[in-house]
Design an enzyme around this catalytic site. Structure first.
Site, PDB file in Angstrom:
ATOM      1  N   CYS A   1     -34.436 -33.811 -32.959  1.00 60.09           N
ATOM      2  CA  CYS A   1     -33.970 -33.035 -34.123  1.00 60.09           C
ATOM      3  C   CYS A   1     -33.505 -34.055 -35.157  1.00 60.09           C
ATOM      4  O   CYS A   1     -32.305 -34.321 -35.281  1.00 60.09           O
ATOM      5  CB  CYS A   1     -32.827 -32.114 -33.720  1.00 60.09           C
ATOM      6  SG  CYS A   1     -33.166 -31.120 -32.253  1.00 60.09           S
ATOM      7  N   ALA A   2     -34.432 -34.640 -35.886  1.00 62.12           N
ATOM      8  CA  ALA A   2     -34.132 -35.928 -36.521  1.00 62.12           C
ATOM      9  C   ALA A   2     -33.758 -35.896 -37.999  1.00 62.12           C
ATOM     10  O   ALA A   2     -33.148 -36.837 -38.485  1.00 62.12           O
ATOM     11  CB  ALA A   2     -35.326 -36.868 -36.335  1.00 62.12           C
ATOM     12  N   ALA A   3     -34.134 -34.848 -38.745  1.00 60.81           N
ATOM     13  CA  ALA A   3     -33.885 -34.883 -40.195  1.00 60.81           C
ATOM     14  C   ALA A   3     -32.398 -34.715 -40.482  1.00 60.81           C
ATOM     15  O   ALA A   3     -31.731 -33.958 -39.770  1.00 60.81           O
ATOM     16  CB  ALA A   3     -34.670 -33.770 -40.882  1.00 60.81           C
ATOM     17  N   PRO A   4     -31.852 -35.396 -41.495  1.00 61.04           N
ATOM     18  CA  PRO A   4     -32.576 -36.255 -42.454  1.00 61.04           C
ATOM     19  C   PRO A   4     -32.840 -37.682 -41.981  1.00 61.04           C
ATOM     20  O   PRO A   4     -33.510 -38.435 -42.682  1.00 61.04           O
ATOM     21  CB  PRO A   4     -31.617 -36.256 -43.648  1.00 61.04           C
ATOM     22  CG  PRO A   4     -30.257 -36.062 -43.058  1.00 61.04           C
ATOM     23  CD  PRO A   4     -30.438 -35.176 -41.866  1.00 61.04           C
TER      24      PRO A   4
ATOM     25  N   GLY B   1     -30.347 -39.875 -40.062  1.00 59.78           N
ATOM     26  CA  GLY B   1     -29.209 -40.767 -39.792  1.00 59.78           C
ATOM     27  C   GLY B   1     -29.324 -41.413 -38.412  1.00 59.78           C
ATOM     28  O   GLY B   1     -29.242 -42.632 -38.269  1.00 59.78           O
TER      29      GLY B   1
ATOM     30  N   ARG C   1     -37.904 -30.515 -44.274  1.00 59.22           N
ATOM     31  CA  ARG C   1     -36.959 -31.527 -43.784  1.00 59.22           C
ATOM     32  C   ARG C   1     -37.696 -32.712 -43.166  1.00 59.22           C
ATOM     33  O   ARG C   1     -37.206 -33.843 -43.186  1.00 59.22           O
ATOM     34  CB  ARG C   1     -35.977 -30.897 -42.787  1.00 59.22           C
ATOM     35  CG  ARG C   1     -35.002 -29.937 -43.460  1.00 59.22           C
ATOM     36  CD  ARG C   1     -34.049 -29.273 -42.488  1.00 59.22           C
ATOM     37  NE  ARG C   1     -33.186 -30.174 -41.756  1.00 59.22           N
ATOM     38  CZ  ARG C   1     -32.061 -30.728 -42.231  1.00 59.22           C
ATOM     39  NH1 ARG C   1     -31.671 -30.469 -43.451  1.00 59.22           N
ATOM     40  NH2 ARG C   1     -31.338 -31.532 -41.478  1.00 59.22           N
TER      41      ARG C   1
ATOM     42  N   ASP D   1     -42.567 -28.369 -33.142  1.00 61.90           N
ATOM     43  CA  ASP D   1     -41.576 -27.574 -32.438  1.00 61.90           C
ATOM     44  C   ASP D   1     -41.260 -28.306 -31.118  1.00 61.90           C
ATOM     45  O   ASP D   1     -42.164 -28.898 -30.518  1.00 61.90           O
ATOM     46  CB  ASP D   1     -42.180 -26.188 -32.143  1.00 61.90           C
ATOM     47  CG  ASP D   1     -41.145 -25.236 -31.602  1.00 61.90           C
ATOM     48  OD1 ASP D   1     -40.653 -24.414 -32.384  1.00 61.90           O
ATOM     49  OD2 ASP D   1     -40.815 -25.339 -30.390  1.00 61.90           O
TER      50      ASP D   1
ATOM     51  N   ASP E   1     -29.893 -34.200 -31.038  1.00 59.97           N
ATOM     52  CA  ASP E   1     -28.751 -33.980 -31.939  1.00 59.97           C
ATOM     53  C   ASP E   1     -28.956 -32.552 -32.450  1.00 59.97           C
ATOM     54  O   ASP E   1     -29.518 -32.327 -33.510  1.00 59.97           O
ATOM     55  CB  ASP E   1     -28.806 -35.012 -33.066  1.00 59.97           C
ATOM     56  CG  ASP E   1     -27.590 -34.949 -33.963  1.00 59.97           C
ATOM     57  OD1 ASP E   1     -26.513 -34.593 -33.468  1.00 59.97           O
ATOM     58  OD2 ASP E   1     -27.723 -35.251 -35.165  1.00 59.97           O
TER      59      ASP E   1
ATOM     60  N   CYS F   1     -22.356 -31.361 -33.817  1.00 54.32           N
ATOM     61  CA  CYS F   1     -21.186 -31.542 -34.688  1.00 54.32           C
ATOM     62  C   CYS F   1     -20.368 -30.255 -34.645  1.00 54.32           C
ATOM     63  O   CYS F   1     -19.851 -29.795 -35.662  1.00 54.32           O
ATOM     64  CB  CYS F   1     -21.602 -31.942 -36.098  1.00 54.32           C
ATOM     65  SG  CYS F   1     -22.723 -30.789 -36.872  1.00 54.32           S
TER      66      CYS F   1
HETATM   67  N1  SAM Z   1     -30.118 -36.056 -36.271  1.00 52.03           N
HETATM   68  C1  SAM Z   1     -29.987 -35.777 -37.690  1.00 52.03           C
HETATM   69  C2  SAM Z   1     -29.326 -36.945 -38.373  1.00 52.03           C
HETATM   70  O1  SAM Z   1     -28.568 -37.668 -37.709  1.00 52.03           O
HETATM   71  O2  SAM Z   1     -29.588 -37.171 -39.556  1.00 52.03           O
HETATM   72  C3  SAM Z   1     -29.287 -34.480 -37.944  1.00 52.03           C
HETATM   73  C4  SAM Z   1     -29.902 -33.332 -37.209  1.00 52.03           C
HETATM   74  S1  SAM Z   1     -29.223 -31.755 -37.520  1.00 52.03           S
HETATM   75  C5  SAM Z   1     -27.747 -31.784 -36.648  1.00 52.03           C
HETATM   76  C6  SAM Z   1     -30.242 -30.727 -36.557  1.00 52.03           C
HETATM   77  C7  SAM Z   1     -31.682 -30.648 -36.954  1.00 52.03           C
HETATM   78  O3  SAM Z   1     -32.341 -29.731 -36.069  1.00 52.03           O
HETATM   79  C8  SAM Z   1     -31.932 -30.141 -38.361  1.00 52.03           C
HETATM   80  O4  SAM Z   1     -32.726 -31.060 -39.068  1.00 52.03           O
HETATM   81  C9  SAM Z   1     -32.674 -28.827 -38.155  1.00 52.03           C
HETATM   82  O5  SAM Z   1     -33.671 -28.615 -39.133  1.00 52.03           O
HETATM   83  C10 SAM Z   1     -33.304 -29.004 -36.793  1.00 52.03           C
HETATM   84  N2  SAM Z   1     -33.583 -27.706 -36.133  1.00 52.03           N
HETATM   85  C11 SAM Z   1     -33.248 -26.468 -36.539  1.00 52.03           C
HETATM   86  N3  SAM Z   1     -33.725 -25.549 -35.672  1.00 52.03           N
HETATM   87  C12 SAM Z   1     -34.361 -26.214 -34.706  1.00 52.03           C
HETATM   88  C13 SAM Z   1     -35.069 -25.829 -33.550  1.00 52.03           C
HETATM   89  N4  SAM Z   1     -35.188 -24.549 -33.214  1.00 52.03           N
HETATM   90  N5  SAM Z   1     -35.621 -26.796 -32.815  1.00 52.03           N
HETATM   91  C14 SAM Z   1     -35.492 -28.074 -33.139  1.00 52.03           C
HETATM   92  N6  SAM Z   1     -34.826 -28.508 -34.218  1.00 52.03           N
HETATM   93  C15 SAM Z   1     -34.267 -27.597 -34.984  1.00 52.03           C
END
Ligand code: SAM
Length: 466
Positions: free
Chosen positions: A122-125, A127, A151, A173, A190, A243
């Site tokens: 779950c990498a965006a953006p 960090g 994203r 996915d 994350d 978080c």
């Molecule tokens: N790791 C990122 C960073 O350090 O910049 C922040 C990640 S943020 C906490 C969680 C991410 O999970 C978001 O980018 C979001 O779009 C994505 N997300 C949302 N729904 C999801 C799903 N069903 N499966 C996987 N990722 C998902």
């Protein structure tokens, strides 16, 4: 009582390790803004560069170090990052300090000298991805994945700016990862969460919080983990973080991981002076770590580490999947543009040259078959019959040779260039040139007889006025 923290949140946190309501409320009410960033040491190797970047960020007062991250710093004030050319050069990533603890977690659980295949699910953006790239070896591969398309674009831009060749950005996915049984040595999840850990920084997010949403997030976290789990090899490491302060998304997920997946919890050593709170799950006594803003200089975070104790080990097939190599005559066109070109694999993709470390090409070939690759390695540029038209990714990379012609810009000129205006420069050169600020590349320009064409990507240009 708090003026803006939900009463239902506060009551749900009663009794959790380290939760002290009055200090927790006070730190939220005070609304102090902690600013931190992580330097991109791969781009700051030359003597004096680190100091120049830090001096530009905080000319009046010294910066201080984030204790758990080698290149993490706190700034005494928040500057305008948009108007700092070093930001656009990828000299650093602005990252909340607690999140940088991932560095300590991965150093404690993995042998980073080994070539590893690391998935940031779950990498965006980006960090955590940029942090992971900085700590893995050059012959390791980072797969930075983001399910949401827009994203994933933002993630790809941030990865390009970071400049490394051993990263692939995918837009899949989590369930698609099951096509790669036992492929990854490390998986970082994350997870999307209810976000209470960011309420100090983003008070407007409070309105979206509800106990129902916590319950939904907990379900989704389990689904994400279960879906991607087959892609982690037997003995591989899972690092899970949120978080959120909610037990349902933290300790209860630890219990769920060791009960429902084949995994064991890995405790990691914590320096007591860091004020990070160790927490344990109710059922299986798993250890995790809580970050509270009234105790650490950072936002709310939860993190825990696990080892997989069963499942598959990836069987690399005999090169059924291969990448198409750039023909030799075209490869020669790259000689002036890439330092130590012989040490890289150059892939040809739709008329473009893409540079990858040879150690990761077999893995990238597999990924190309199984996932949607948004970006792989560093795009060197478009090949024309005569030459290479260099790509912005190359300007941002750590692959440039010192022989490329450069134009040193002043701060005003650098900001003009980054706004995609054409700076009037009296330069006595012709052809492609690297626009630099403080010896850091910002992008390309083509210098013609009586003008300069600015090749800074339109979508990245600064829109803000001073
Ligand atoms: N790791 C990122 C960073 O350090 O910049 C922040 C990640 S943020 C906490 C969680 C991410 O999970 C978001 O980018 C979001 O779009 C994505 N997300 C949302 N729904 C999801 C799903 N069903 N499966 C996987 N990722 C998902």
């Amino acid at each position: 009582m708090s003026t803006y923290l939900p009463a239902a949140l506060l009551s749900s946190l009663q009794g959790l390790p380290g939760f002290e309501q009055s200090a927790f409320i006070a730190v939220h009410e005070a609304g102090e803004r902690v600013t931190s960033l992580r330097l991109n040491h791969a781009k700051l190797q030359a003597p004096g560069k680190t100091e120049a970047v830090l001096e530009a960020l905080s000319p009046a007062a010294p910066v201080t170090r984030v204790p758990w991250a080698q290149h993490g710093y706190y700034l005494p004030q928040r500057p305008s990052f948009t108007l700092d050319p070093f930001f656009h050069a990828g000299a650093y990533y602005v990252q909340e300090a607690s999140s940088m603890f991932l560095e300590h977690a991965i150093r404690q659980t993995c042998d980073l000298a080994q070539p590893l295949k690391v998935l940031d699910l779950c990498a965006a953006p980006g960090g955590k991805s940029t942090l992971l790239q900085s700590v893995i070896s050059a012959d390791s591969l980072l797969v930075a994945n983001e399910v949401i398309r827009a994203r994933a674009g933002m993630l790809a831009d941030n990865i390009s700016r970071w400049g490394a060749a051993n990263v692939v950005v995918t837009n899949n996915d989590p369930r698609d990862m099951a096509r790669l049984p036992g492929f990854f040595d490390v998986m970082v999840v994350d997870a999307p969460c209810s976000g209470s850990g960011l309420f100090r920084r983003e008070p407007e997010a409070v309105a979206e919080w509800s106990p129902e949403n916590v319950a939904l997030c907990c379900q989704r976290q389990q689904r994400i983990l279960a879906d991607a789990w087959p892609a982690l090899r037997d003995g591989g490491i899972l690092i899970y973080s949120t978080c959120s302060y909610s037990k349902e998304e933290d300790e209860d997920i630890m219990d769920w991981i060791v009960s429902s997946l084949e995994a064991e919890n890995i405790p990691i050593p914590i320096d007591p002076s860091w004020n990070i709170v160790t927490t344990r799950s109710d059922k299986r006594n798993c250890e995790g770590y809580r970050f509270y803003p009234d105790k650490v200089q950072g936002e709310g975070l939860f993190i825990a580490c696990f080892r997989k104790t069963g499942g598959d080990t990836w069987q690399q097939k005999k090169q059924r999947d291969t990448l198409s190599a750039l023909p030799k005559k075209d490869r020669e066109k790259l000689q002036p543009w890439v330092r130590d070109l012989d040490q890289y694999f150059v892939m040809e993709h739709q008329g473009e040259a893409i540079i990858l470390p040879p150690a990761v090409t077999a893995a990238v070939a597999v990924l190309q078959q199984q996932l949607y690759l948004r970006k792989a390695g560093v795009k060197a540029g478009q090949l024309t019959a005569k030459e290479l038209a260099p790509d912005h990714q190359l300007a941002m990379s750590t692959l440039l040779p010192p022989t490329i012609q450069e134009v040193a810009l002043t701060l005003t000129q650098a900001l003009q260039y980054l706004r995609k205006e054409d700076p009037a420069l009296p330069v006595a050169m012709k052809g492609w040139a690297l626009m630099q600020y403080g010896q850091m590349p910002l992008g390309w320009a083509k210098i013609l007889l009586n003008r300069i064409n600015n090749y800074y990507p339109k979508e990245l240009r600064i829109l803000k006025e001073i």
